[in-house]
Design a protein around this motif. Structure first.
Motif, mmCIF file in Angstrom:
data_model
loop_
_atom_site.group_PDB
_atom_site.id
_atom_site.type_symbol
_atom_site.label_atom_id
_atom_site.label_comp_id
_atom_site.label_asym_id
_atom_site.label_seq_id
_atom_site.Cartn_x
_atom_site.Cartn_y
_atom_site.Cartn_z
ATOM 1 N N UNK A 514 0.875 -1.184 0.000
ATOM 2 C CA UNK A 514 0.000 0.000 0.000
ATOM 3 C C UNK A 514 0.899 1.217 0.000
ATOM 4 N N UNK A 515 0.700 2.124 -0.934
ATOM 5 C CA UNK A 515 1.640 3.222 -1.141
ATOM 6 C C UNK A 515 0.953 4.585 -1.097
ATOM 7 N N UNK A 516 1.736 5.585 -0.740
ATOM 8 C CA UNK A 516 1.368 6.977 -0.972
ATOM 9 C C UNK A 516 2.613 7.646 -1.549
ATOM 10 N N UNK A 517 2.448 8.397 -2.625
ATOM 11 C CA UNK A 517 3.583 8.968 -3.336
ATOM 12 C C UNK A 517 3.445 10.486 -3.395
ATOM 13 N N UNK A 518 4.410 11.154 -2.776
ATOM 14 C CA UNK A 518 4.468 12.616 -2.793
ATOM 15 C C UNK A 518 5.444 13.044 -3.874
ATOM 16 N N UNK A 519 4.931 13.675 -4.915
ATOM 17 C CA UNK A 519 5.778 14.156 -6.014
ATOM 18 C C UNK A 519 6.024 15.645 -5.852
ATOM 19 N N UNK A 520 7.285 16.044 -6.038
ATOM 20 C CA UNK A 520 7.576 17.466 -5.945
ATOM 21 C C UNK A 520 7.129 18.166 -7.223
ATOM 22 N N UNK A 521 6.230 19.091 -7.033
ATOM 23 C CA UNK A 521 5.760 19.940 -8.133
ATOM 24 C C UNK A 521 6.177 21.373 -7.808
ATOM 25 N N UNK A 522 6.042 22.323 -8.739
ATOM 26 C CA UNK A 522 6.373 23.717 -8.410
ATOM 27 C C UNK A 522 5.628 24.228 -7.179
ATOM 28 N N UNK A 523 4.368 23.782 -7.018
ATOM 29 C CA UNK A 523 3.589 24.207 -5.852
ATOM 30 C C UNK A 523 4.169 23.634 -4.560
ATOM 31 N N UNK A 524 4.577 22.347 -4.605
ATOM 32 C CA UNK A 524 5.177 21.711 -3.420
ATOM 33 C C UNK A 524 6.520 22.367 -3.105
ATOM 34 N N UNK A 525 7.290 22.671 -4.134
ATOM 35 C CA UNK A 525 8.598 23.311 -3.925
ATOM 36 C C UNK A 525 8.419 24.677 -3.259
ATOM 37 N N UNK A 526 7.420 25.418 -3.708
ATOM 38 C CA UNK A 526 7.153 26.722 -3.099
ATOM 39 C C UNK A 526 6.717 26.563 -1.647
ATOM 40 N N UNK A 527 5.914 25.527 -1.368
ATOM 41 C CA UNK A 527 5.474 25.250 -0.015
ATOM 42 C C UNK A 527 6.660 24.936 0.895
ATOM 43 N N UNK A 528 7.631 24.160 0.388
ATOM 44 C CA UNK A 528 8.797 23.784 1.197
ATOM 45 C C UNK A 528 9.624 25.001 1.617
ATOM 46 N N UNK A 529 9.593 26.045 0.815
ATOM 47 C CA UNK A 529 10.345 27.259 1.143
ATOM 48 C C UNK A 529 9.607 28.136 2.150
ATOM 49 N N UNK A 530 8.278 27.878 2.313
ATOM 50 C CA UNK A 530 7.477 28.731 3.201
ATOM 51 C C UNK A 530 7.084 28.035 4.502
ATOM 52 N N UNK A 531 6.595 26.810 4.380
ATOM 53 C CA UNK A 531 6.043 26.124 5.554
ATOM 54 C C UNK A 531 6.295 24.622 5.421
ATOM 55 N N UNK A 532 7.122 24.074 6.294
ATOM 56 C CA UNK A 532 7.501 22.659 6.188
ATOM 57 C C UNK A 532 6.803 21.785 7.238
ATOM 58 N N UNK A 533 5.746 22.296 7.861
ATOM 59 C CA UNK A 533 5.032 21.462 8.830
ATOM 60 C C UNK A 533 4.272 20.360 8.089
ATOM 61 N N UNK A 534 4.069 19.243 8.759
ATOM 62 C CA UNK A 534 3.438 18.089 8.114
ATOM 63 C C UNK A 534 2.030 18.388 7.610
ATOM 64 N N UNK A 535 1.142 19.038 8.392
ATOM 65 C CA UNK A 535 -0.208 19.325 7.873
ATOM 66 C C UNK A 535 -0.192 20.202 6.630
ATOM 67 N N UNK A 536 0.712 21.188 6.603
ATOM 68 C CA UNK A 536 0.769 22.089 5.445
ATOM 69 C C UNK A 536 1.221 21.340 4.199
ATOM 70 N N UNK A 537 2.250 20.494 4.345
ATOM 71 C CA UNK A 537 2.752 19.734 3.195
ATOM 72 C C UNK A 537 1.694 18.744 2.717
ATOM 73 N N UNK A 538 0.986 18.104 3.670
ATOM 74 C CA UNK A 538 -0.051 17.139 3.298
ATOM 75 C C UNK A 538 -1.180 17.813 2.522
#
Length: 570
Positions: A514-538
């Motif tokens: 059973x898998x879940x796959x998080x792919x880095x997209x431009x939106x995810x990359x922008x999120x990583x620079x602003x807020x790296x908390x687990x709920x925000x990334x999810x």
């Protein structure tokens, strides 16, 4: 007529006393049979009465040592579950002893099992005590160990000391004597049955009064045999000799490995000892190189998840992480990914602990921390080997994490694993290790979280209507999901639950990822620079189409692949 009427007719109990027993049975919630036995009526007398009522011949088993040639005709687990055992072959007819010949389910299972033998059979009623006696004679793991224990006891008696095990049995210089020594045979029997039973791990645990041997099969530990406490030291010593560990060091953990040929296959065993209150516990991980490497589809990846993974491993640089707890199949997934790389055009190098499977075209190296060759130092050396793709078995510390980031920044594709419970949990974990978010954003390619769930056997499952408690549970699960996921999942009228059968005694066999796959997209990359908390990334990952492992699990439940209970277990 009831069997109790026969007991009254034969004078074992009066009608008045029997009526009193019936009343006591209802009031105390105790079976009539138990109350009859408490009054001194033998189990054999009860069974004879039942046989007369059923019209089935009754058999008292005088000779308890039934040969292995007879016992092997019926699998031990099927015999134990349905309570029928083979007794003998007379005039080309297989005689079967059953505790309850009127049990329709057991008779159907017996018919199914015997049909493969192409031999007629005859049923006899046997008592519960006789059934247990026959089961103890099965020459499976328990039977072979019982035989070896007998040899061990004889060796102890011949040495004139019934409390200790002769030292020469444990550590003789004679190769022939070692191969024939009872303790050596016992360890060989345990290893052989673990490999034959597709176990991934063997646990040998002292409990004070006994030594418990457990096998982990399909991710679940089950006790296979229980040994007397006095053989514990000898077994541990034999395993230490095989794996070249210090015999006299019992105060601190040790680990190493050894190889052996079992069933004409070369198997590796990774050994870890651990001091406990009652003595050293031994855990042996079984590594079977001949099992081969699965494709990504065989692992259970499909749809969006498969597309994202294949897209990620084609990237020229970045970090691909596989996360999950111990035993969730992370290394197997990494091997499947490496197997899809073009090793002819690229230099692929790996650092592993240990090297579990050989991949053609990949330069695989095993780390040895005891000599200073760990993941961090090995990663520094790999960067001087002109690599294109690098596989690091596990990111365990800040130094390894920093070197992996550096390798990705300098144009390498890095594969590794991380111990977190979810895919999005890998990001705060790396930041806790000291990786700066501004370095993580450009290097992280994708993160995969995974679990292994036990698959239902297609022929050993039953339908459960989605109503009552089951319906309420599914509705609670669905309520936690986003609306778009709820629209994708169509709740069926019935789901499935595993049931034991002769071909699938546990009701489940094999595992599905059973898998879940998080792919880095431009939106995810922008999120990583602003807020790296687990709920925000999810939240950001969900907007990009990510589905969680629990949602994938519910999909598998609705498709009849796994049970609803398996979701909670995972």
């Amino acid at each position: 007529m009831q069997f109790t009427d026969v007991l009254v007719k034969n004078g074992f109990i009066s009608q008045e006393d029997l009526q009193s027993l019936f009343s006591s049975s209802r009031e105390e919630n105790v079976s009539v049979e138990d109350l009859l036995k408490a009054r001194g009526i033998l189990g054999s007398q009860i069974s004879e009465a039942k046989a007369e009522v059923m019209g089935v011949p009754y058999r008292i088993i005088e000779k308890k040592d039934i040969s292995f040639d007879i016992l092997k005709r019926i699998p031990e687990e099927a015999a134990r579950h349905y309570k029928f055992v083979p007794l003998a072959v007379k005039d080309d007819v297989l005689e079967i002893g059953m505790v309850d010949p009127l049990n329709i389910e057991a008779k159907e299972a017996l018919q199914f099992t015997i049909s493969k033998l192409n031999i007629p059979f005859k049923i006899f009623l046997i008592s519960e005590d006789d059934f247990n006696s026959v089961m103890s004679e099965y020459k499976g793991l328990g039977g072979e160990v019982t035989k070896v224990l007998g040899e061990l006891e004889m060796a102890v008696i011949e040495a004139g000391d019934q409390e200790t095990i002769p030292e020469e049995i444990i550590d003789s210089n004679s190769k022939q004597f070692i191969e024939e020594a009872p303790v050596t045979k016992m360890v060989a029997v345990i290893l052989k049955h673990a490999v034959t039973g597709n176990a991934s791990d063997i646990h040998i645990e002292p409990t004070g009064e006994k030594v418990k041997v457990r096998f982990r099969v399909d991710g679940v530990l089950r006790t296979s045999i229980v040994l007397p406490a006095h053989v514990h030291d000898a077994i541990v010593s034999r395993i230490k000799i095989l794996s070249n560990l210090k015999l006299d060091e019992k105060r601190k953990p040790q680990d190493n490995r050894f190889g052996a040929r079992i069933n004409n296959r070369a198997i590796d065993f990774r050994v870890s000892t651990f001091p406990t209150f009652f003595g050293e516990k031994v855990v042996i991980r079984i590594l079977d190189p001949e099992k081969g490497i699965n494709s990504l589809e065989d692992l259970g990846l499909s749809g969006r998840n498969l597309e994202v993974v294949r897209r990620g491993i084609k990237k020229p640089y970045g970090i691909i992480l596989v996360t999950g707890p111990t035993g969730s199949g992370k290394s197997t997934t990494l091997y499947s990914m490496l197997h899809e790389l073009d090793v002819e055009k690229n230099n692929v190098v790996s650092l592993e602990d240990p090297v579990e499977y050989n991949i053609k075209g990949v330069s695989q190296s095993q780390v040895r921390p005891e000599i200073g060759y760990d993941f961090a130092s090995g990663l520094r050396s790999i960067l001087r080997q002109d690599p294109d793709m690098i596989m690091v078995g596990e990111i365990r510390d800040k130094e390894t994490a920093a070197l992996a980031i550096h390798a990705a920044l300098t144009g390498h594709l890095v594969f590794s694993t991380l111990h977190t419970n979810s895919a999005v949990g890998a990001i705060p974990r790396l930041i806790d290790m000291g990786v700066d978010p501004f370095l993580l954003a450009p290097t992280l390619t994708l993160v995969m979280g995974q679990r292994l769930s036990r698959k239902l056997c297609p022929n050993s499952r039953k339908e459960i209507a989605v109503e009552g408690f089951v319906k309420e549970k599914i509705e609670r699960e669905m309520a936690k999901m986003p609306l778009e996921v709820q629209k994708e999942l169509i709740v069926p009228n019935a789901i499935y639950q595993g049931i034991p059968s002769p071909v699938c005694p546990q009701g489940a066999k094999g595992r599905k990822g059973l898998f879940e796959v998080l792919e880095k997209t431009p939106e995810i990359e922008e999120m990583l620079l602003k807020n790296t908390t687990e709920p925000a990334v999810l939240a950001a990952a969900r907007k990009q189409g990510m589905r969680t492992m629990r949602e994938e699990g519910m999909k598998a439940v609705f498709n009849g692949i796994i049970s609803l209970e398996e979701i909670d277990r995972l």
